[in-house]
Design a protein around this motif. Structure first.
Motif, PDB file in Angstrom:
ATOM      1  N   ASN A 297      97.469  -9.775  63.149  1.00 58.40           N
ATOM      2  CA  ASN A 297      97.724  -9.252  62.032  1.00 58.40           C
ATOM      3  C   ASN A 297      96.824  -8.068  61.463  1.00 58.40           C
ATOM      4  N   ARG A 298      95.382  -8.764  61.388  1.00 63.42           N
ATOM      5  CA  ARG A 298      94.274  -8.033  60.951  1.00 63.42           C
ATOM      6  C   ARG A 298      94.148  -6.695  61.754  1.00 63.42           C
ATOM      7  N   LEU A 299      94.473  -6.871  63.147  1.00 62.44           N
ATOM      8  CA  LEU A 299      93.975  -5.635  64.016  1.00 62.44           C
ATOM      9  C   LEU A 299      95.321  -4.646  63.908  1.00 62.44           C
ATOM     10  N   GLU A 300      96.217  -5.255  63.710  1.00 64.82           N
ATOM     11  CA  GLU A 300      97.572  -4.263  63.401  1.00 64.82           C
ATOM     12  C   GLU A 300      97.398  -3.368  62.042  1.00 64.82           C
ATOM     13  N   PHE A 301      97.230  -4.035  60.987  1.00 66.06           N
ATOM     14  CA  PHE A 301      96.686  -3.427  59.849  1.00 66.06           C
ATOM     15  C   PHE A 301      95.351  -2.180  60.068  1.00 66.06           C
ATOM     16  N   ALA A 302      94.628  -2.884  60.919  1.00 62.85           N
ATOM     17  CA  ALA A 302      93.341  -1.926  61.089  1.00 62.85           C
ATOM     18  C   ALA A 302      94.044  -0.619  62.073  1.00 62.85           C
ATOM     19  N   GLN A 303      94.950  -0.854  62.845  1.00 61.68           N
ATOM     20  CA  GLN A 303      95.372   0.101  63.808  1.00 61.68           C
ATOM     21  C   GLN A 303      96.204   0.971  62.887  1.00 61.68           C
ATOM     22  N   ARG A 304      97.090   0.500  62.185  1.00 66.51           N
ATOM     23  CA  ARG A 304      98.150   1.438  60.979  1.00 66.51           C
ATOM     24  C   ARG A 304      97.144   2.325  60.352  1.00 66.51           C
ATOM     25  N   ASN A 305      96.009   1.866  59.741  1.00 68.96           N
ATOM     26  CA  ASN A 305      95.236   2.461  58.857  1.00 68.96           C
ATOM     27  C   ASN A 305      94.089   3.077  59.489  1.00 68.96           C
ATOM     28  N   ASP A 306      93.870   3.310  60.793  1.00 69.14           N
ATOM     29  CA  ASP A 306      92.690   3.873  61.626  1.00 69.14           C
ATOM     30  C   ASP A 306      91.424   3.523  61.107  1.00 69.14           C
ATOM     31  N   LEU A 307      91.133   2.317  61.024  1.00 64.91           N
ATOM     32  CA  LEU A 307      89.963   1.606  60.467  1.00 64.91           C
ATOM     33  C   LEU A 307      88.970   1.539  61.617  1.00 64.91           C
ATOM     34  N   SER A 308      87.739   1.650  61.328  1.00 65.32           N
ATOM     35  CA  SER A 308      86.755   1.134  62.003  1.00 65.32           C
ATOM     36  C   SER A 308      86.295  -0.359  61.968  1.00 65.32           C
ATOM     37  N   VAL A 309      86.539  -1.023  63.007  1.00 68.55           N
ATOM     38  CA  VAL A 309      86.434  -2.425  62.839  1.00 68.55           C
ATOM     39  C   VAL A 309      85.114  -2.988  63.608  1.00 68.55           C
ATOM     40  N   VAL A 310      84.349  -3.613  63.124  1.00 69.70           N
ATOM     41  CA  VAL A 310      83.177  -4.529  63.559  1.00 69.70           C
ATOM     42  C   VAL A 310      83.512  -5.782  64.085  1.00 69.70           C
ATOM     43  N   ILE A 311      83.386  -6.261  65.152  1.00 68.53           N
ATOM     44  CA  ILE A 311      83.681  -7.592  65.745  1.00 68.53           C
ATOM     45  C   ILE A 311      82.490  -8.356  65.462  1.00 68.53           C
ATOM     46  N   GLU A 312      82.603  -8.926  64.348  1.00 70.74           N
ATOM     47  CA  GLU A 312      80.993  -9.604  63.609  1.00 70.74           C
ATOM     48  C   GLU A 312      80.793 -10.900  64.325  1.00 70.74           C
ATOM     49  N   ILE A 313      80.651 -10.769  65.543  1.00 73.01           N
ATOM     50  CA  ILE A 313      80.205 -12.054  66.034  1.00 73.01           C
ATOM     51  C   ILE A 313      78.933 -12.086  66.501  1.00 73.01           C
ATOM     52  N   LYS A 314      78.177 -13.019  66.215  1.00 73.18           N
ATOM     53  CA  LYS A 314      76.427 -12.773  66.096  1.00 73.18           C
ATOM     54  C   LYS A 314      75.874 -13.040  67.216  1.00 73.18           C
ATOM     55  N   THR A 315      76.360 -13.579  68.327  1.00 73.80           N
ATOM     56  CA  THR A 315      75.627 -13.734  69.569  1.00 73.80           C
ATOM     57  C   THR A 315      76.135 -12.964  70.794  1.00 73.80           C
ATOM     58  N   SER A 316      75.540 -12.720  71.864  1.00 72.06           N
ATOM     59  CA  SER A 316      76.181 -11.689  72.893  1.00 72.06           C
ATOM     60  C   SER A 316      77.048 -12.507  73.503  1.00 72.06           C
ATOM     61  N   GLN A 317      76.777 -13.941  73.858  1.00 70.61           N
ATOM     62  CA  GLN A 317      77.843 -14.624  74.590  1.00 70.61           C
ATOM     63  C   GLN A 317      79.198 -14.618  73.817  1.00 70.61           C
ATOM     64  N   SER A 318      79.251 -14.987  72.472  1.00 69.79           N
ATOM     65  CA  SER A 318      80.343 -15.139  71.926  1.00 69.79           C
ATOM     66  C   SER A 318      81.088 -14.029  71.769  1.00 69.79           C
ATOM     67  N   LEU A 319      80.163 -12.912  71.427  1.00 68.14           N
ATOM     68  CA  LEU A 319      81.013 -11.584  71.190  1.00 68.14           C
ATOM     69  C   LEU A 319      81.625 -11.087  72.625  1.00 68.14           C
ATOM     70  N   THR A 320      81.077 -11.373  73.797  1.00 68.85           N
ATOM     71  CA  THR A 320      81.627 -11.051  74.993  1.00 68.85           C
ATOM     72  C   THR A 320      82.926 -11.677  75.224  1.00 68.85           C
ATOM     73  N   GLU A 321      82.985 -13.031  74.943  1.00 65.39           N
ATOM     74  CA  GLU A 321      84.048 -13.894  74.787  1.00 65.39           C
ATOM     75  C   GLU A 321      85.203 -13.295  73.946  1.00 65.39           C
ATOM     76  N   SER A 322      84.784 -12.884  72.740  1.00 63.41           N
ATOM     77  CA  SER A 322      85.883 -12.242  71.979  1.00 63.41           C
ATOM     78  C   SER A 322      86.384 -11.119  72.412  1.00 63.41           C
ATOM     79  N   VAL A 323      85.539 -10.008  73.012  1.00 65.43           N
ATOM     80  CA  VAL A 323      85.897  -8.698  73.620  1.00 65.43           C
ATOM     81  C   VAL A 323      86.924  -9.265  74.821  1.00 65.43           C
TER      82      VAL A 323
END
Length: 263
Positions: free
Chosen positions: A227-253
């Protein structure tokens, strides 16, 4: 919509962050000025330009969290305003448009049965000082061609902070960052405020909340990520995937790629 990453504390160089950003297929890095490597004194506009040109990535800036633009001490307030001015000039020289910042709640006194927010007790002074500071900041933002985006830290529903937002919304370059993990941690009490100010949202911090901690990997908690990403897409936002470790960030990506938010 553009997807990016925060500067990771586990790395002590911008180059390492840039390499990970490129490897993950993300588009930008948010330079966190709380880290010594992300200050104008350590990271020149020419170095930022080099990373942009060589790796094809962009940058945003996260201003220092300790900024207090309504401090009752003139010298402190003046120093914090000057640091903001320096950051905006640095951003302008570096071709960076978005600067993220917090709105300081001020301190509170803990009493036997309650706590008292000093900025609430002296609300008129707080609002006047904050308005004066942002009058200067928004003027500078126009001059340096940058956007200042105020981020919720689980505080937008606090009465004196909400009044400050209402007051600052009178400026035509009043913008917000919707931190969806902080919102979830606050029991989604801030969501209605972002709905009210939806036209002013320019930036997003995306992370999950599992009932105990935020900044958790995406799709592991209660934040409605899609839902949040759909809002970001509709409004052309810049979105920081604010996960604090490289491993967790990689998993989220990886999860975002499965859902075709990233190729």
């Amino acid at each position: 919509m553009k997807l990016g990453m925060p500067t990771l504390a586990e790395y002590t160089s911008i180059a390492d962050n840039v390499q990970l950003c490129k490897a993950l297929g993300l588009e930008f890095i948010e330079l966190n000025m709380n880290l010594p490597i992300c200050t104008p004194e350590k990271l020149s506009p020419s170095e930022i330009g080099y990373y942009k040109e060589k790796y094809g990535i962009d940058f945003t800036i996260h201003l220092p969290e300790e900024l207090d633009l309504s401090s009752y001490h003139p010298s402190i307030r003046k120093g914090h305003l000057e640091r903001c001015r320096q950051a905006m000039e640095w951003a302008n020289l570096s071709g960076i448009k978005t600067l993220n910042m917090h709105l300081n709640n001020g301190i509170y006194f803990t009493l036997p049965q309650t706590k008292i927010w000093i900025n609430e007790q002296y609300e008129a002074d707080f609002l006047e000082l904050l308005y004066d500071s942002y009058s200067e900041l928004y003027h500078l933002a126009k001059m340096f061609e940058v956007e200042l985006c105020i981020e919720n830290t689980g505080n937008f529903h606090i009465p004196h902070i909400r009044k400050a937002l209402d007051q600052l919304s009178s400026f035509n370059n009043f913008y917000l960052t919707w931190d969806v993990g902080h919102d979830a941690k606050a029991g989604f009490d801030e969501e209605s405020i972002f709905t009210y100010f939806s036209d002013h949202i320019k930036h997003m911090h995306l992370h999950d909340y599992n009932g105990k901690s935020d900044h958790q990997p995406l799709y592991t908690g209660i934040v409605p990520i899609d839902n949040r990403l759909e809002f970001a897409q509709r409004n052309d936002l810049s979105v920081v995937i604010e996960i604090k470790t490289s491993q967790s960030l990689t998993e989220s990506v990886s999860e975002l790629k499965k859902k075709d938010y990233l190729s």
